[in-house]
Design a protein around this motif. Structure first.
Motif, PDB file in Angstrom:
ATOM      1  N   ARG A 212       3.344   3.365  -1.503  1.00 29.63           N
ATOM      2  CA  ARG A 212       2.607   3.106  -1.497  1.00 29.63           C
ATOM      3  C   ARG A 212       0.654   3.617  -1.656  1.00 29.63           C
ATOM      4  NH1 ARG A 212      -0.550  -0.631   2.207  1.00 29.63           N
ATOM      5  NH2 ARG A 212      -1.269  -2.902   1.722  1.00 29.63           N
ATOM      6  N   ILE A 213       1.036   4.407  -0.817  1.00 23.68           N
ATOM      7  CA  ILE A 213      -0.225   5.475  -0.908  1.00 23.68           C
ATOM      8  C   ILE A 213      -0.280   5.933  -2.253  1.00 23.68           C
ATOM      9  CG2 ILE A 213      -1.417   7.822  -0.263  1.00 23.68           C
ATOM     10  CD1 ILE A 213      -0.181   7.097   2.012  1.00 23.68           C
ATOM     11  N   GLY A 214       1.038   6.416  -3.710  1.00 19.80           N
ATOM     12  CA  GLY A 214       1.067   6.679  -4.458  1.00 19.80           C
ATOM     13  C   GLY A 214       0.071   5.563  -5.138  1.00 19.80           C
ATOM     14  N   TYR A 215       0.948   5.148  -5.575  1.00 16.25           N
ATOM     15  CA  TYR A 215       0.826   3.750  -6.358  1.00 16.25           C
ATOM     16  C   TYR A 215      -0.720   3.484  -6.129  1.00 16.25           C
ATOM     17  CZ  TYR A 215       1.975  -0.586  -8.467  1.00 16.25           C
ATOM     18  OH  TYR A 215       1.862  -1.309  -9.914  1.00 16.25           O
ATOM     19  N   LYS A 216      -1.091   3.336  -4.885  1.00 13.47           N
ATOM     20  CA  LYS A 216      -2.849   2.421  -4.457  1.00 13.47           C
ATOM     21  C   LYS A 216      -3.542   4.100  -5.618  1.00 13.47           C
ATOM     22  CE  LYS A 216      -4.494   1.637  -0.606  1.00 13.47           C
ATOM     23  NZ  LYS A 216      -4.136   1.217   1.220  1.00 13.47           N
ATOM     24  N   LEU A 217      -2.937   5.565  -4.821  1.00 11.28           N
ATOM     25  CA  LEU A 217      -4.027   6.188  -5.651  1.00 11.28           C
ATOM     26  C   LEU A 217      -3.772   6.107  -7.017  1.00 11.28           C
ATOM     27  CD1 LEU A 217      -2.792   9.260  -3.347  1.00 11.28           C
ATOM     28  CD2 LEU A 217      -5.460   8.265  -3.992  1.00 11.28           C
ATOM     29  N   ASP A 225       0.426  -9.026  -3.487  1.00 10.40           N
ATOM     30  CA  ASP A 225       1.543  -9.191  -2.956  1.00 10.40           C
ATOM     31  C   ASP A 225       3.151  -8.503  -3.665  1.00 10.40           C
ATOM     32  OD1 ASP A 225       0.094 -10.058  -0.915  1.00 10.40           O
ATOM     33  OD2 ASP A 225       0.050 -12.072  -1.299  1.00 10.40           O
ATOM     34  N   PRO A 226       3.352  -9.103  -5.586  1.00 14.37           N
ATOM     35  CA  PRO A 226       4.249  -8.601  -5.744  1.00 14.37           C
ATOM     36  C   PRO A 226       4.364  -7.075  -6.012  1.00 14.37           C
ATOM     37  CG  PRO A 226       2.876 -10.299  -6.219  1.00 14.37           C
ATOM     38  CD  PRO A 226       2.056  -9.771  -5.891  1.00 14.37           C
ATOM     39  N   GLU A 227       3.311  -6.251  -5.794  1.00 14.46           N
ATOM     40  CA  GLU A 227       3.336  -4.725  -5.797  1.00 14.46           C
ATOM     41  C   GLU A 227       3.855  -4.416  -4.429  1.00 14.46           C
ATOM     42  OE1 GLU A 227       0.090  -3.406  -9.033  1.00 14.46           O
ATOM     43  OE2 GLU A 227      -0.516  -3.711  -7.031  1.00 14.46           O
ATOM     44  N   ASN A 228       3.872  -4.944  -3.697  1.00 11.65           N
ATOM     45  CA  ASN A 228       4.188  -4.493  -1.681  1.00 11.65           C
ATOM     46  C   ASN A 228       5.376  -4.891  -2.067  1.00 11.65           C
ATOM     47  OD1 ASN A 228       1.962  -3.668  -1.063  1.00 11.65           O
ATOM     48  ND2 ASN A 228       0.651  -5.428  -0.689  1.00 11.65           N
ATOM     49  N   ALA A 229       6.369  -6.190  -2.386  1.00  8.76           N
ATOM     50  CA  ALA A 229       7.363  -6.062  -2.442  1.00  8.76           C
ATOM     51  C   ALA A 229       8.754  -5.608  -3.111  1.00  8.76           C
ATOM     52  CB  ALA A 229       7.187  -8.126  -2.734  1.00  8.76           C
ATOM     53  N   MET A 230       7.463  -5.151  -4.546  1.00  3.02           N
ATOM     54  CA  MET A 230       8.702  -4.168  -5.491  1.00  3.02           C
ATOM     55  C   MET A 230       8.523  -3.292  -4.297  1.00  3.02           C
ATOM     56  SD  MET A 230       7.348  -3.018  -9.148  1.00  3.02           S
ATOM     57  CE  MET A 230       6.185  -1.530  -8.409  1.00  3.02           C
ATOM     58  N   ILE A 231       7.525  -2.554  -3.949  1.00  2.00           N
ATOM     59  CA  ILE A 231       7.526  -0.905  -3.513  1.00  2.00           C
ATOM     60  C   ILE A 231       8.876  -1.409  -2.585  1.00  2.00           C
ATOM     61  CG2 ILE A 231       6.881   0.917  -2.200  1.00  2.00           C
ATOM     62  CD1 ILE A 231       4.523  -0.409  -3.604  1.00  2.00           C
ATOM     63  N   GLY A 232       8.850  -2.278  -1.392  1.00  2.00           N
ATOM     64  CA  GLY A 232       9.748  -2.798  -0.680  1.00  2.00           C
ATOM     65  C   GLY A 232      11.231  -2.489  -0.475  1.00  2.00           C
ATOM     66  N   SER A 297      12.126  -6.623  -0.307  1.00  3.32           N
ATOM     67  CA  SER A 297      11.029  -7.377  -0.675  1.00  3.32           C
ATOM     68  C   SER A 297      10.384  -8.077   0.255  1.00  3.32           C
ATOM     69  CB  SER A 297      11.717  -7.513  -1.912  1.00  3.32           C
ATOM     70  OG  SER A 297      10.363  -8.550  -2.535  1.00  3.32           O
ATOM     71  N   ILE A 298      11.001  -9.778   1.070  1.00 10.38           N
ATOM     72  CA  ILE A 298      10.997 -10.254   1.639  1.00 10.38           C
ATOM     73  C   ILE A 298       9.999  -9.288   2.668  1.00 10.38           C
ATOM     74  CG2 ILE A 298      11.322 -12.341   3.299  1.00 10.38           C
ATOM     75  CD1 ILE A 298      13.455 -12.661   0.387  1.00 10.38           C
ATOM     76  N   PHE A 299      10.356  -8.743   3.084  1.00 13.46           N
ATOM     77  CA  PHE A 299       9.707  -8.357   4.589  1.00 13.46           C
ATOM     78  C   PHE A 299       8.777  -7.539   4.860  1.00 13.46           C
ATOM     79  CE2 PHE A 299       9.174  -4.817   8.087  1.00 13.46           C
ATOM     80  CZ  PHE A 299       9.536  -5.629   9.285  1.00 13.46           C
ATOM     81  N   PHE A 300       8.364  -6.834   3.800  1.00 12.02           N
ATOM     82  CA  PHE A 300       7.720  -6.068   3.491  1.00 12.02           C
ATOM     83  C   PHE A 300       5.728  -6.742   2.613  1.00 12.02           C
ATOM     84  CE2 PHE A 300      10.082  -2.374   3.827  1.00 12.02           C
ATOM     85  CZ  PHE A 300       9.723  -1.849   5.123  1.00 12.02           C
ATOM     86  N   GLY A 301       6.846  -7.263   1.929  1.00 13.60           N
ATOM     87  CA  GLY A 301       5.937  -8.577   0.872  1.00 13.60           C
ATOM     88  C   GLY A 301       4.869  -9.485   1.963  1.00 13.60           C
TER      89      GLY A 301
END
Length: 324
Positions: A212-217, A225-232, A297-301
């Motif tokens: 998540r850190i790398g993606y944000k950078l 939300d979909p991006e958080n879910a994908m990473i999760g 995906s669901i949990f982290f989303g």
């Protein structure tokens, strides 16, 4: 994680041109963009332990209940696959068996996990150097897993025995387990549970946070939300595959009951390999990876969305829901 600062005294800065100062600042900003870097916690608002604890408990409990309810049938199939010996058939009836009793344990367990994880993570990120943020996430994940294990293990024991048809209701299961095996029966396989879940929790949350850190950078913005879910999903699926042998061992020890077919973790591994072959340690890997991948995906989303909503209720209205 001390912040990078530009040591320039305003009274003695005449030797520096504005352009030189800007170049130096840009250089420092670029230097911070390295792998395993973290958003500097000291640049944020002062650490509010009670608020962080409260938000972690609410967000964790909400995410845990949602993901458990949605994916319970897959978990049931995974458990029955792992318990089946040889060419035993898998019964596909009663896939929601034990859900209500399980949710009664999942809710407080998830709340305790995030209630420990979030404050521990924030504290460790303020303690460790910035390039060791991954260690902070690993440690916080392990601490959260250890704290919640006292609730999760009895919940898991009851759930899995109901999934395999040994009991028809959670209260009945608890009563009979205690009467036949004593209170320790509710903690059957506790050692193997820690062997599986402490590495799992630490690795999954570390992977999620670092990705998540790398993606944000890279994106240079807050994630959707979909991006958080994908990473999760990616973090969960990968961690689930790696820890499948530990999950098989844990499941066998928990469901054996008073039969005591296995004498411990080492004996369980030896018996499985001898009687069923080494491949048996990967039983249920398909449903497990699917379950945990979708679950991640669901949990982290849900987790990030809930944290964001809670952050918006803060008095200063400046709360940041970032997991970093």
């Amino acid at each position: 994680m001390a912040p990078f600062t530009l040591a320039v005294d305003a009274k003695n800065s005449t030797g520096f041109s504005s352009e030189a100062s800007n170049r130096k600042m840009r250089g420092l900003q670029l230097e911070r963009k390295k792998f395993f870097a973290s958003v500097n916690a000291r640049d944020e608002n002062p650490f509010d332990f009670l608020r962080t604890l409260y938000e972690g408990v609410i967000a964790g409990g909400t995410a845990g209940v949602v993901v458990e309810t949605v994916l319970y049938p897959i978990d049931t199939i995974k458990t029955r696959l792992q318990v089946a010996r040889g060419g035993g058939k898998i019964i596909l009836k009663g896939l929601y068996s034990g859900l209500a009793g399980n949710l009664a344990g999942v809710l407080p367990a998830s709340a305790v996990f995030l209630g420990v994880y979030e404050p521990a993570k924030q504290k460790l990120l303020r303690t460790f150097p910035e390039n060791l943020s991954a260690v902070a996430h690993l440690t916080a994940g392990a601490l959260g897993g250890l704290a919640s294990s006292f609730i999760r293990v009895p919940t898991e024991v009851v759930k899995q025995r109901m999934q395999t048809g040994q009991f028809t209701s959670a209260p009945n299961a608890v009563k009979l387990i205690v009467s036949k095996e004593g209170f320790k029966g509710l903690y059957a396989g506790y050692g193997s549970f820690l062997l599986r879940d402490l590495p799992f929790d630490a690795i999954q949350f570390c992977l999620y946070e670092q990705l998540r850190i790398g993606y944000k950078l890279a994106a240079k913005r807050e994630l959707k939300d979909p991006e958080n879910a994908m990473i999760g999903a990616f973090a969960g699926a990968l961690t689930g595959a790696i820890t499948t042998p530990l999950d098989v061992i844990k499941t066998r020890l928990m469901v054996q009951g008073s039969a005591n077919q296995y004498k411990g973790i080492v004996n369980c591994v030896q018996t499985i390999v001898r009687d069923e072959g080494a491949s048996a340690l990967l039983k249920g890997i398909g449903p497990r990876v699917l379950w945990i991948g979708i679950g991640g995906s669901i949990f982290f989303g849900v987790l990030e969305r809930t944290k964001q909503l809670l952050a918006e209720t803060r008095p200063d209205k400046k709360g940041d829901s970032s997991s970093t």
